[in-house]
Design a protein around this motif. Structure first.
Motif, PDB file in Angstrom:
ATOM      1  N   LEU A   1       7.596   3.761  -7.674  1.00  0.00           N
ATOM      2  CA  LEU A   1       7.210   2.532  -8.356  1.00  0.00           C
ATOM      3  C   LEU A   1       5.695   2.410  -8.350  1.00  0.00           C
ATOM      4  O   LEU A   1       5.034   2.797  -7.394  1.00  0.00           O
ATOM      5  CB  LEU A   1       7.799   1.307  -7.646  1.00  0.00           C
ATOM      6  N   LEU A   2       5.164   1.857  -9.418  1.00  0.00           N
ATOM      7  CA  LEU A   2       3.743   1.545  -9.481  1.00  0.00           C
ATOM      8  C   LEU A   2       3.602   0.042  -9.299  1.00  0.00           C
ATOM      9  O   LEU A   2       3.988  -0.740 -10.168  1.00  0.00           O
ATOM     10  CB  LEU A   2       3.142   1.979 -10.820  1.00  0.00           C
ATOM     11  N   VAL A   3       3.032  -0.345  -8.153  1.00  0.00           N
ATOM     12  CA  VAL A   3       2.918  -1.768  -7.820  1.00  0.00           C
ATOM     13  C   VAL A   3       1.474  -2.208  -8.040  1.00  0.00           C
ATOM     14  O   VAL A   3       0.555  -1.627  -7.463  1.00  0.00           O
ATOM     15  CB  VAL A   3       3.325  -2.020  -6.356  1.00  0.00           C
ATOM     16  N   PRO A   4       1.243  -3.237  -8.878  1.00  0.00           N
ATOM     17  CA  PRO A   4      -0.127  -3.690  -9.140  1.00  0.00           C
ATOM     18  C   PRO A   4      -0.833  -4.124  -7.855  1.00  0.00           C
ATOM     19  O   PRO A   4      -0.216  -4.686  -6.945  1.00  0.00           O
ATOM     20  CB  PRO A   4       0.067  -4.888 -10.082  1.00  0.00           C
ATOM     21  N   ALA A   5      -2.134  -3.876  -7.800  1.00  0.00           N
ATOM     22  CA  ALA A   5      -2.909  -4.168  -6.593  1.00  0.00           C
ATOM     23  C   ALA A   5      -2.828  -5.645  -6.215  1.00  0.00           C
ATOM     24  O   ALA A   5      -2.721  -5.984  -5.025  1.00  0.00           O
ATOM     25  CB  ALA A   5      -4.365  -3.765  -6.805  1.00  0.00           C
ATOM     26  N   TRP A   6      -2.884  -6.540  -7.209  1.00  0.00           N
ATOM     27  CA  TRP A   6      -2.851  -7.968  -6.898  1.00  0.00           C
ATOM     28  C   TRP A   6      -1.549  -8.361  -6.211  1.00  0.00           C
ATOM     29  O   TRP A   6      -1.536  -9.216  -5.319  1.00  0.00           O
ATOM     30  CB  TRP A   6      -3.045  -8.814  -8.163  1.00  0.00           C
ATOM     31  N   LEU A   7      -0.440  -7.716  -6.603  1.00  0.00           N
ATOM     32  CA  LEU A   7       0.847  -8.035  -6.016  1.00  0.00           C
ATOM     33  C   LEU A   7       0.943  -7.491  -4.589  1.00  0.00           C
ATOM     34  O   LEU A   7       1.481  -8.157  -3.690  1.00  0.00           O
ATOM     35  CB  LEU A   7       1.974  -7.463  -6.885  1.00  0.00           C
ATOM     36  N   VAL A   8       0.401  -6.296  -4.374  1.00  0.00           N
ATOM     37  CA  VAL A   8       0.363  -5.736  -3.013  1.00  0.00           C
ATOM     38  C   VAL A   8      -0.428  -6.669  -2.095  1.00  0.00           C
ATOM     39  O   VAL A   8       0.004  -6.983  -0.974  1.00  0.00           O
ATOM     40  CB  VAL A   8      -0.278  -4.333  -3.024  1.00  0.00           C
ATOM     41  N   GLN A   9      -1.584  -7.108  -2.584  1.00  0.00           N
ATOM     42  CA  GLN A   9      -2.439  -7.988  -1.785  1.00  0.00           C
ATOM     43  C   GLN A   9      -1.735  -9.301  -1.452  1.00  0.00           C
ATOM     44  O   GLN A   9      -1.763  -9.774  -0.305  1.00  0.00           O
ATOM     45  CB  GLN A   9      -3.739  -8.280  -2.548  1.00  0.00           C
ATOM     46  N   ASP A  10      -1.066  -9.891  -2.438  1.00  0.00           N
ATOM     47  CA  ASP A  10      -0.375 -11.162  -2.212  1.00  0.00           C
ATOM     48  C   ASP A  10       0.772 -11.008  -1.214  1.00  0.00           C
ATOM     49  O   ASP A  10       1.033 -11.897  -0.400  1.00  0.00           O
ATOM     50  CB  ASP A  10       0.154 -11.713  -3.541  1.00  0.00           C
ATOM     51  N   MET A  11       1.486  -9.881  -1.283  1.00  0.00           N
ATOM     52  CA  MET A  11       2.578  -9.664  -0.337  1.00  0.00           C
ATOM     53  C   MET A  11       2.049  -9.442   1.074  1.00  0.00           C
ATOM     54  O   MET A  11       2.666  -9.885   2.052  1.00  0.00           O
ATOM     55  CB  MET A  11       3.442  -8.489  -0.800  1.00  0.00           C
ATOM     56  N   LEU A  12       0.920  -8.759   1.195  1.00  0.00           N
ATOM     57  CA  LEU A  12       0.315  -8.564   2.516  1.00  0.00           C
ATOM     58  C   LEU A  12      -0.141  -9.893   3.105  1.00  0.00           C
ATOM     59  O   LEU A  12       0.059 -10.161   4.303  1.00  0.00           O
ATOM     60  CB  LEU A  12      -0.861  -7.594   2.420  1.00  0.00           C
ATOM     61  N   ILE A  13      -0.743 -10.732   2.268  1.00  0.00           N
ATOM     62  CA  ILE A  13      -1.181 -12.046   2.743  1.00  0.00           C
ATOM     63  C   ILE A  13       0.024 -12.856   3.215  1.00  0.00           C
ATOM     64  O   ILE A  13      -0.002 -13.495   4.272  1.00  0.00           O
ATOM     65  CB  ILE A  13      -1.936 -12.795   1.634  1.00  0.00           C
ATOM     66  N   TYR A  14       1.099 -12.813   2.422  1.00  0.00           N
ATOM     67  CA  TYR A  14       2.302 -13.541   2.809  1.00  0.00           C
ATOM     68  C   TYR A  14       2.878 -13.006   4.120  1.00  0.00           C
ATOM     69  O   TYR A  14       3.307 -13.774   4.985  1.00  0.00           O
ATOM     70  CB  TYR A  14       3.357 -13.437   1.704  1.00  0.00           C
ATOM     71  N   SER A  15       2.876 -11.680   4.276  1.00  0.00           N
ATOM     72  CA  SER A  15       3.466 -11.082   5.477  1.00  0.00           C
ATOM     73  C   SER A  15       2.724 -11.477   6.744  1.00  0.00           C
ATOM     74  O   SER A  15       3.302 -11.440   7.840  1.00  0.00           O
ATOM     75  CB  SER A  15       3.487  -9.550   5.346  1.00  0.00           C
ATOM     76  N   ARG A  16       1.455 -11.873   6.608  1.00  0.00           N
ATOM     77  CA  ARG A  16       0.654 -12.268   7.779  1.00  0.00           C
ATOM     78  C   ARG A  16       0.714 -13.771   8.036  1.00  0.00           C
ATOM     79  O   ARG A  16       0.116 -14.260   9.004  1.00  0.00           O
ATOM     80  CB  ARG A  16      -0.799 -11.840   7.581  1.00  0.00           C
ATOM     81  N   SER A  17       1.388 -14.493   7.184  1.00  0.00           N
ATOM     82  CA  SER A  17       1.444 -15.951   7.320  1.00  0.00           C
ATOM     83  C   SER A  17       2.275 -16.345   8.545  1.00  0.00           C
ATOM     84  O   SER A  17       3.165 -15.610   8.981  1.00  0.00           O
ATOM     85  CB  SER A  17       2.047 -16.569   6.065  1.00  0.00           C
TER      86      SER A  17
END
Length: 488
Positions: A302-318
């Motif tokens: 899968l090709l995952v857009p950078a903005w979506l990767v970043q948002d998921m990482l931010i969420y995972s650290r919440s």
């Protein structure tokens, strides 16, 4: 789903029988000892087994069939457990489906007061033929779909085949065959257009099903999918703004990568730490060997857009995501799912977790032994419920004509969006290259599947032009209350 709808789906409303199916959260196999003297004491019973000493871990949410009198249905459960022992791979949903079909058969047997070995010489009087007739009557009366009836009779046929193959009863108890095996031939076309006749094994209880008519509004891509228009996508995204963050991200992931629900639900935090490519995408391997589930384990990227990767990482650290992991099976580790419910339950249980739960002694996951006791196998039902009970209710007040959609429709929507963008950038003269790119991104094994997206685009364009022609040229000659001055 209402209680009456649930009864109708499971068949309970069609029978007086109180037989039911229950799920054993931790079904465990133990060493089995066959009592060779059982025939002497119980010549008309199924074999007796003694269980002692665990050896095989456990199988979560394994189905067990209970008769109307509250006693386990011995032969049905023996068939299910022997099938489990004899075949590799276990999926709770698959076994639940088989058990539910056999449950319908059990209810039929109890209602008609028939034994499962009631096979007189006259085929029409055999219990299997009588059950087939009951299914046909339900289909004719509109109480059951033809496809479900076919699945149920096939499950019953496989039940008898297994009973005989695995010698679960004394062969002398079956005086006449429950059905006849039949060889049939079907025409298949290879990817090169060559037609061949393939021999398949069938049976005399077959319930024919009409060939499903292809609808122009759908694309057949592992099911009938309806791509959402741009306007519909905007409505969904606006409705999602009021949803919690994990729901937003799961829907975004499906819409912008084409991932199926099992892929979205089994993403792990560690999968988000890869390097981005030159185009600003995370190239994410999924499928067999990656711990991210796909249909039949098929590997792809899968090709995952950078903005979506970043948002998921931010969420995972919440703090909220951390709290959910602490309540979950894998605890607060990078091996844990990106998306968990408030109770720490995944939205889709991965095959890896099922294997890990089987082994209560896996030491690398602290606390796993205790948490393994609270198993709940998920298959994306929460996402489907979110669409039905929340998103559509938000959308309909402003858009009453908005059609229902499924989470899987987001995959087809991604495919159409991708094709549109490729044709826009490359031009219609590069259709072949655009289709190949879409095929690779969506993981289609057959180019015919990808071609459906182009054909759908053409049909949609033609349909819109015809609709415009109807409205602009033909409708002026139709007498309606609007043009006759008879508005109420």
């Amino acid at each position: 789903m209402s209680r009456n709808q649930l009864k109708s789906k499971t068949g309970q409303g069609r029978y007086e029988s109180k037989a039911r199916r229950v799920l054993v959260p931790e079904f465990r196999f133990q060493s089995i000892k066959f009592l060779s003297t059982y025939h002497d004491a119980n010549p008309n019973s199924v074999p007796d087994y003694v269980f002692s000493g665990g050896e095989d871990g456990y199988f979560p949410n394994f189905p067990i069939l209970i008769q109307g009198d509250g006693a386990p249905w011995e032969i049905g459960n023996l068939y299910l457990t022997t099938k489990l022992r004899s075949e590799s791979g276990y999926e709770s949903r698959t076994y639940r489906g088989i058990a539910d079909h056999l449950l319908d058969y059990l209810r039929f047997l109890e209602d008609e007061r028939l034994g499962y070995l009631n096979f007189p010489k006259n085929d029409r009087l055999k219990v299997t033929f009588r059950y087939k007739q009951r299914l046909v009557e339900q289909v004719t009366g509109g109480d059951l779909s033809a496809s479900t009836a076919k699945a149920r009779i096939n499950a019953v046929v496989n039940f008898y085949r297994g009973v005989m193959l695995w010698n679960l009863i004394d062969r002398s108890q079956i005086q006449n065959a429950p059905f006849e095996d039949v060889e049939r031939y079907i025409n298949v076309t290879s990817e090169y257009g060559i037609q061949n006749a393939m021999k398949i094994k069938s049976h005399s209880l077959t319930i024919p099903t009409p060939k499903k008519q292809r609808q122009s509004e759908y694309i057949n891509d592992s099911g009938d999918l309806r791509p959402l228009t741009v306007v519909e996508q905007e409505s969904v995204l606006k409705a999602l703004q009021a949803s919690s963050r994990e729901y937003q991200l799961m829907f975004y992931f499906a819409l912008f990568t084409g991932a199926r629900v099992q892929t979205v639900g089994t993403l792990r935090i560690k999968h988000l730490h890869g390097k981005l490519d030159g185009g600003g995408y995370l190239r994410l391997p999924i499928g067999h060997g990656t711990q991210i589930d796909t249909k039949r384990g098929k590997p792809m990227t899968l090709l995952v857009p950078a903005w979506l990767v970043q948002d998921m990482l931010i969420y995972s650290r919440s703090p909220e995501a951390t709290k959910r992991r602490e309540r979950s099976f894998y605890d607060d580790t990078e091996d844990n799912y990106v998306f968990l419910s408030k109770n720490g339950i995944p939205y889709y249980t991965s095959k890896k977790e099922i294997y890990d739960r089987r082994d209560a002694n896996v030491s690398r996951h602290a606390g796993m032994t205790d948490k393994a006791r609270n198993v709940s196998i998920q298959d994306g039902a929460a996402l489907r419920q979110h669409i039905r009970d929340i998103l559509l209710l938000r959308i309909h007040p402003a858009n009453p004509d908005f059609q229902d959609f499924t989470f899987h429709d987001l995959r087809a929507t991604f495919g159409m969006n991708l094709l549109e963008s490729q044709l826009h950038c490359m031009g219609d003269q590069h259709i072949t290259a655009a289709l190949e790119y879409v095929r690779q991104r969506m993981g289609h094994a057959d180019t015919k599947t990808t071609m459906q997206y182009l054909q759908y685009k053409s049909r949609l364009k033609w349909k819109n032009s015809i609709q415009h022609e109807f409205e602009s040229q033909l409708f002026e000659y139709v007498n309606t209350s609007a043009n006759m001055g008879e508005l109420e």
